[in-house]
Design a protein around this motif. Structure first.
Motif, mmCIF file in Angstrom:
data_model
loop_
_atom_site.group_PDB
_atom_site.id
_atom_site.type_symbol
_atom_site.label_atom_id
_atom_site.label_comp_id
_atom_site.label_asym_id
_atom_site.label_seq_id
_atom_site.Cartn_x
_atom_site.Cartn_y
_atom_site.Cartn_z
ATOM 1 N N GLY A 33 69.015 43.610 8.123
ATOM 2 C CA GLY A 33 67.884 44.181 8.835
ATOM 3 C C GLY A 33 66.630 44.085 7.987
ATOM 4 O O GLY A 33 66.694 43.991 6.757
ATOM 5 N N ILE A 34 65.479 44.086 8.656
ATOM 6 C CA ILE A 34 64.211 44.008 7.926
ATOM 7 C C ILE A 34 63.304 45.176 8.298
ATOM 8 O O ILE A 34 63.536 45.873 9.285
ATOM 9 N N MET A 35 62.289 45.353 7.489
ATOM 10 C CA MET A 35 61.266 46.359 7.771
ATOM 11 C C MET A 35 59.965 45.640 8.067
ATOM 12 O O MET A 35 59.495 44.825 7.282
ATOM 13 N N LEU A 120 67.709 56.778 11.670
ATOM 14 C CA LEU A 120 67.698 55.921 10.491
ATOM 15 C C LEU A 120 69.012 55.942 9.708
ATOM 16 O O LEU A 120 69.179 55.189 8.749
ATOM 17 N N LYS A 121 69.948 56.788 10.125
ATOM 18 C CA LYS A 121 71.277 56.820 9.498
ATOM 19 C C LYS A 121 72.347 56.198 10.387
ATOM 20 O O LYS A 121 73.491 56.046 9.965
ATOM 21 N N ASP A 122 71.979 55.854 11.609
ATOM 22 C CA ASP A 122 72.960 55.392 12.593
ATOM 23 C C ASP A 122 73.135 53.874 12.528
ATOM 24 O O ASP A 122 72.244 53.121 12.945
ATOM 25 N N PRO A 123 74.284 53.392 12.048
ATOM 26 C CA PRO A 123 74.473 51.941 11.918
ATOM 27 C C PRO A 123 74.582 51.217 13.260
ATOM 28 O O PRO A 123 74.503 49.993 13.301
ATOM 29 N N ASP A 124 74.768 51.964 14.346
ATOM 30 C CA ASP A 124 74.850 51.336 15.666
ATOM 31 C C ASP A 124 73.473 51.023 16.250
ATOM 32 O O ASP A 124 73.373 50.306 17.251
ATOM 33 N N ILE A 125 72.426 51.565 15.655
ATOM 34 C CA ILE A 125 71.068 51.307 16.149
ATOM 35 C C ILE A 125 70.507 50.090 15.413
ATOM 36 O O ILE A 125 70.352 50.100 14.199
ATOM 37 N N HIS A 126 70.225 49.058 16.166
ATOM 38 C CA HIS A 126 69.780 47.773 15.611
ATOM 39 C C HIS A 126 68.308 47.808 15.198
ATOM 40 O O HIS A 126 67.925 47.214 14.189
ATOM 41 N N VAL A 127 67.463 48.490 15.996
ATOM 42 C CA VAL A 127 66.025 48.579 15.711
ATOM 43 C C VAL A 127 65.546 50.005 15.956
ATOM 44 O O VAL A 127 65.843 50.597 16.991
ATOM 45 N N ARG A 156 72.243 48.741 6.320
ATOM 46 C CA ARG A 156 71.808 47.397 5.915
ATOM 47 C C ARG A 156 71.401 46.513 7.092
ATOM 48 O O ARG A 156 70.462 45.735 7.001
ATOM 49 N N GLU A 157 72.101 46.618 8.220
ATOM 50 C CA GLU A 157 71.831 45.751 9.362
ATOM 51 C C GLU A 157 70.729 46.288 10.273
ATOM 52 O O GLU A 157 70.353 45.630 11.237
ATOM 53 N N GLN A 158 70.228 47.474 9.988
ATOM 54 C CA GLN A 158 69.210 48.086 10.848
ATOM 55 C C GLN A 158 67.810 47.626 10.464
ATOM 56 O O GLN A 158 67.443 47.628 9.295
#
Length: 200
Positions: A33-35, A120-127, A156-158
């Motif tokens: 994931g990126i910011m 921001l802690k939920d790995p299921d949220i992509h964006v 990491r993937e968010q």
């Protein structure tokens, strides 16, 4: 030696561009994931952020939106995205020049930030879109270190999109991509009213 034709020049430029792009694609090995930070004085920062959310949902991923500063008035993006299952947390106090009550604004910001931390802690949220977050730092409404820590330690993937004017140096440094939208011309300054479906 004969001069190249326009067609030959175009082909050479196209080939060179293709080689350059392919080298860039080959070089990009890391997947995570990126910011993104979308800042500047120009119009369209939130609109761009919502574009990322819509793209995400269009691909079947989960997204979440936190709106700082914005009020509870009708919002076209929220009207659409909530129907598609995108959760929203809205500060709801409106623009600071309307509330003119710092303590009320800070209290509302803290409530919404608690929900942002959950996203921001939920790995299921992509964006995650943090719309107008920059003001929370520039107005000193929320603890800077806590915000930066939550952004740094998200899954990491968010990916996260931060919008708002005057992004802090820390946000810009942390971001993978920064877009600075400039204000060249604005209809409002010419006396044209904001338009539903275009401006909001």
């Amino acid at each position: 030696m004969t001069a190249m034709t326009e067609v030959e020049k175009h082909l050479r430029k196209s080939r060179n561009r293709k080689i350059k792009v392919e080298k860039g694609v080959e070089k990009a090995k890391e997947e995570r994931g990126i910011m993104l930070v979308i800042t500047g004085n120009g119009k369209g920062k939130s609109t761009a952020g919502f574009g990322n959310v819509t793209r995400c949902v269009g691909h079947g991923y989960k997204a979440a939106v936190v709106q700082f500063i914005k009020g509870k008035w009708d919002c076209g993006e929220r009207n659409l995205l909530e129907k598609l299952g995108v959760p929203f947390a809205v500060m709801g106090t409106g623009f600071t020049w309307n509330t003119q009550d710092r303590e009320v604004d800070i209290s509302a910001a803290k409530i919404v930030w608690e929900q942002a931390k959950v996203f921001l802690k939920d790995p299921d949220i992509h964006v995650v879109l943090l719309d107008e977050l920059t003001y929370m730092l520039s107005y000193d409404y929320l603890p800077k270190d806590e915000i930066l820590d939550a952004l740094k330690n998200r899954p990491r993937e968010q990916s996260v999109v931060v919008t708002g004017r005057r992004a802090s140096a820390e946000l810009i440094e942390m971001a993978d991509t920064v877009s600075d939208i400039q204000d060249t011309k604005h209809a409002f300054r010419a006396g044209i009213k904001i338009r539903k479906g275009v401006d909001w």
